[in-house]
Scaffold this active site. Structure first.
Site, mmCIF file in Angstrom:
data_model
loop_
_atom_site.group_PDB
_atom_site.id
_atom_site.type_symbol
_atom_site.label_atom_id
_atom_site.label_comp_id
_atom_site.label_asym_id
_atom_site.label_seq_id
_atom_site.Cartn_x
_atom_site.Cartn_y
_atom_site.Cartn_z
ATOM 1 N N LYS A 199 1.038 -1.128 -0.015
ATOM 2 C CA LYS A 199 -0.018 -0.131 0.058
ATOM 3 C C LYS A 199 1.019 1.349 -0.103
ATOM 4 O O LYS A 199 1.517 1.234 1.011
ATOM 5 C CB LYS A 199 -0.948 0.072 1.144
ATOM 6 C CG LYS A 199 -1.621 1.177 1.146
ATOM 7 C CD LYS A 199 -2.522 1.073 2.321
ATOM 8 C CE LYS A 199 -3.617 2.591 2.641
ATOM 9 N NZ LYS A 199 -4.488 2.173 3.733
ATOM 10 N N LYS A 252 -2.101 -1.451 -3.930
ATOM 11 C CA LYS A 252 -2.985 -0.185 -3.963
ATOM 12 C C LYS A 252 -2.279 1.011 -4.001
ATOM 13 O O LYS A 252 -1.250 1.078 -3.252
ATOM 14 C CB LYS A 252 -3.605 -0.425 -2.582
ATOM 15 C CG LYS A 252 -4.495 0.651 -1.995
ATOM 16 C CD LYS A 252 -5.065 0.550 -0.791
ATOM 17 C CE LYS A 252 -6.098 1.849 -0.576
ATOM 18 N NZ LYS A 252 -6.464 2.044 0.759
HETATM 19 C C1 PBG Z 1 -7.067 3.643 5.646
HETATM 20 C C2 PBG Z 1 -7.574 3.371 4.041
HETATM 21 C C3 PBG Z 1 -7.297 4.083 3.114
HETATM 22 C C4 PBG Z 1 -7.851 3.809 2.073
HETATM 23 C C5 PBG Z 1 -8.510 2.289 2.434
HETATM 24 N N1 PBG Z 1 -8.033 2.232 3.828
HETATM 25 C C6 PBG Z 1 -6.705 5.591 3.112
HETATM 26 C C7 PBG Z 1 -5.154 6.039 3.695
HETATM 27 O O1 PBG Z 1 -4.695 4.973 3.849
HETATM 28 O O2 PBG Z 1 -5.010 7.144 3.887
HETATM 29 C C8 PBG Z 1 -8.097 4.560 0.737
HETATM 30 C C9 PBG Z 1 -8.983 4.061 -0.212
HETATM 31 C C10 PBG Z 1 -9.428 4.704 -1.383
HETATM 32 O O3 PBG Z 1 -8.706 5.811 -1.651
HETATM 33 O O4 PBG Z 1 -10.053 4.590 -2.099
HETATM 34 N N2 PBG Z 1 -6.704 2.767 6.228
#
Ligand code: PBG
Length: 332
Positions: A199, A252
């Site tokens: 991520k 992601k």
């Molecule tokens: C947070 C989380 C995020 C997303 C999914 N879980 C945002 C972040 O890490 O700040 C983002 C998903 C999206 O942008 O569609 N744990």
């Protein structure tokens, strides 16, 4: 008439719909999606400005949307809660309240649709008064091991409510192994873990943070989320998540990271998910609303590209639209 002396003419395999259908390499259907939904305690569905067509759903709104998803043959939902400021705290205690929004919603969904896969996000940001995925030390560092303890509690809370798949998205080290042990010790050996393995610290999460009002109050997420410049590091995360017992891994965002999807696909036999995030949705929507792109074609192309890169499963806000369009026929 000029005739080139060619042995190979790849166009022969493209000459009709029948032959193109026969040799197509990648498939996309409703079974490939996990549909992300935003929920809150309110009684209205509140539109999210930067995600046209998406809302924070009330409990009734969520059941209506789940009904629509099931009718479109979607098999899995993932839930993201917008939590009232008054319930947020430094340690995110609300994240493991058995009467909290998420466990109540899981129970409502499983009661009505036992076959529907309910996936939950494990991370503290919706519950943290600091807007971070972990617990902050007084000097502002994110504490890894203390956070993992709370994540295990959160995962157990979701498992008790009936979640099928727990999805840790916080990027703390060792959390997959700790959650696996916690689940197993409590007898939840059948609850799966879909790890957010790679991520990235991405600007494309902007609209999501608006949707949940979960942006960090200070600083950024670069000490836990990955550097967009790296790909080998993703493979190291894959190795660790495999060893710690992840059932599936995730990359992601998806569209800007197709090379990472491909690299991870080649590195692991585990099923691979990719998350087409809120910013990818917003970009496509913005161009389509202006009539600059054909929405059906552009969105389905973005999704088949993610599958082609090597993802088995796609988390996408377009899931119901895509399922509807695919029923009408593929654009390719
Ligand atoms: C947070 C989380 C995020 C997303 C999914 N879980 C945002 C972040 O890490 O700040 C983002 C998903 C999206 O942008 O569609 N744990």
């Amino acid at each position: 008439m000029a005739r080139l002396d060619l042995t190979a003419r790849p166009r022969r395999n493209r000459k009709s719909t029948a032959i193109r259908d026969a040799v197509r390499e990648t498939w996309l259907g409703p079974e490939h999606f996990i549909y992300p939904l935003f929920i809150h305690e309110g009684s209205d569905d509140i539109p999210i400005t930067s995600m046209p067509g998406r809302s924070r759903l009330s409990p009734e709104g969520l059941l209506r949307e789940a009904e629509r998803a099931v009718a479109l043959d979607l098999r899995a939902l993932v839930l993201f809660p917008a939590i009232d400021e008054s319930l947020k705290s430094a340690h995110g205690h609300e994240a493991h309240n058995d009467e909290g929004l998420i466990p109540r919603t899981i129970r409502a969904l499983k009661q009505r649709w036992p076959e529907l896969m309910v996936v939950t996000d494990v991370a503290l940001d919706p519950y943290s008064s600091d807007g971070h995925d972990g617990i902050l030390a007084p000097d502002g560092r994110i504490l890894n091991d203390a956070t993992v303890e709370v994540l295990v509690e959160q995962a157990l809370c979701h498992a008790r409510a009936g979640a099928d798949i727990i999805s840790p998205s916080d990027m703390m080290d060792g959390r997959v192994g700790a959650i696996r042990d916690g689940l197993d010790d409590a007898g939840f050996t059948d609850v799966s873990i879909l790890a957010y393995t790679a991520k990235y610290a991405s600007a494309y999460y902007g609209p999501f943070r608006e949707a949940l009002d979960s942006a960090p109050k200070h600083g950024d997420k670069k000490t836990y989320q990955m550097d967009p410049a790296n790909v080998r590091e993703a493979l190291r995360e894959v190795e660790l998540d495999e060893d710690e017992g992840a059932d599936m891994v995730m990359v992601k965002p998806a569209g800007p990271y197709l090379d990472v999807i491909r690299a991870v696909r080649e590195a692991t036999p585990l099923p691979l998910a990719a998350y087409q995030v809120s910013g990818e949705y917003a970009m496509l929507k913005a161009a389509c609303e202006r009539g600059w792109l054909d929405e059906r074609k552009a969105v389905l192309e973005s999704l088949i590209a993610i599958r082609r890169a090597g993802a088995d499963v796609i988390l996408s806000y377009f899931a119901p639209d895509a399922a509807t369009w695919l029923r009408e026929g593929r654009p390719w």
